[in-house]
Design a protein around this motif. Structure first.
Motif, PDB file in Angstrom:
ATOM      1  N   GLN A   1       5.552  24.313  26.407  1.00 34.50           N
ATOM      2  CA  GLN A   1       6.301  25.512  26.771  1.00 34.50           C
ATOM      3  C   GLN A   1       7.054  25.307  28.079  1.00 34.50           C
ATOM      4  O   GLN A   1       8.213  25.730  28.220  1.00 34.50           O
ATOM      5  N   TYR A   2       6.422  24.642  29.039  1.00 32.83           N
ATOM      6  CA  TYR A   2       7.082  24.358  30.323  1.00 32.83           C
ATOM      7  C   TYR A   2       8.316  23.496  30.110  1.00 32.83           C
ATOM      8  O   TYR A   2       9.382  23.755  30.683  1.00 32.83           O
ATOM      9  N   TRP A   3       8.185  22.470  29.263  1.00 32.27           N
ATOM     10  CA  TRP A   3       9.325  21.596  28.977  1.00 32.27           C
ATOM     11  C   TRP A   3      10.467  22.384  28.360  1.00 32.27           C
ATOM     12  O   TRP A   3      11.634  22.221  28.754  1.00 32.27           O
ATOM     13  N   ARG A   4      10.147  23.241  27.410  1.00 31.47           N
ATOM     14  CA  ARG A   4      11.190  24.050  26.775  1.00 31.47           C
ATOM     15  C   ARG A   4      11.911  24.929  27.793  1.00 31.47           C
ATOM     16  O   ARG A   4      13.144  25.053  27.772  1.00 31.47           O
ATOM     17  N   GLU A   5      11.158  25.528  28.694  1.00 30.36           N
ATOM     18  CA  GLU A   5      11.770  26.401  29.706  1.00 30.36           C
ATOM     19  C   GLU A   5      12.676  25.612  30.644  1.00 30.36           C
ATOM     20  O   GLU A   5      13.793  26.044  30.963  1.00 30.36           O
TER      21      GLU A   5
END
Length: 260
Positions: free
Chosen positions: A93-97
């Protein structure tokens, strides 16, 4: 910029598609790159997508980050560890953000706008191309670890162009003199079109599939394990030392190490 950012988004999503369904054991699968597992590979991409977002959106803050980082290199493990030690799904999720925020910051820029980075400043277009290269190269590590065959796409042209333009750097970073000979590079793109660089009448050349060229210049395959055909001493030497990414001198796999 919108066009290259669309390619960057597609490259991210292609890798995301490979890793999103992994279970805990899958995330811990070792890759052929420096003994990193898949979690570490994604953490590496995510961390630098985050700092790239900072460089694009808040360059003054990025410059402060670089100063602090270089002044505290002994704390690198703690700094990177904040991303590396996230649980798998939190990391995803962090990577996507971070990658979405990076693309949002890059899209409105002009292709020649300058962005700070860890080395010399880069144009916005080159910056985006470098993120495509980084994502694709580490994506190859993941694909190799999972024995996944990825489909070659026209996005490879960005990586091939970086590979050609870093011809001199490939020698310089290893303390070698750049050969004086001119080299013609002719690559067959995934859709059957021809991608070419260099004088048509050059005595030396590199001919073959674009994907193979990209695998060699990102040091994911040894040239001996590809269909590339280097002709001439300088062309042959280049394919042995090619390095299209920044950083210290690196050496790719030996013949057969990543062939499967």
């Amino acid at each position: 910029m919108k066009a290259i950012c669309a390619d960057l988004r597609d490259e991210y999503e292609a890798l995301d598609f490979i890793v999103e369904g992994l279970d805990a054991n899958g995330w811990r699968t070792l890759t052929p790159f420096l003994g990193w597992d898949i979690h570490y590979e994604i953490a590496h991409i995510a961390y630098f997508d985050g700092t790239a977002r900072l460089a694009a959106a808040m360059p003054d803050d990025f410059n402060k980050h670089v100063q602090e980082l270089f002044a505290n290199l002994d704390k690198w493990d703690d700094i990177f560890g904040q991303v590396r030690d996230m649980p798998d799904q939190d990391l995803l999720q962090y990577w996507r953000e971070q990658r979405n925020a990076l693309i949002a910051a890059l899209e409105p820029m002009g292709p020649k706008d300058r962005l700070p980075w860890y080395g010399p400043p880069m144009s916005a277009r080159s910056f985006a191309a470098a993120r495509i290269m980084e994502t694709w190269a580490h994506g190859q590590d993941v694909a190799d670890a999972l024995r996944v065959r990825r489909q070659a796409t026209p996005r490879l042209r960005h990586i091939a162009h970086l590979g050609v333009t870093t011809y001199g750097w490939s020698f310089a970073v290893k303390g070698l003199a750049k050969p004086e000979a001119q080299i013609r590079v002719e690559l067959s793109g995934p859709e059957g079109d021809l991608w070419a660089w260099g004088p048509e009448d050059a005595a030396q050349s590199i001919v073959g599939p674009a994907e193979d060229f990209c695998l060699v210049v990102t040091q994911r395959r040894n040239v001996a394990d590809t269909a590339l055909q280097p002709v001439g001493e300088a062309a042959t030497q280049w394919m042995q030392v090619a390095q299209c990414f920044a950083g210290p001198p690196a050496h790719g796999p030996k013949p057969g190490e990543r062939a499967w």
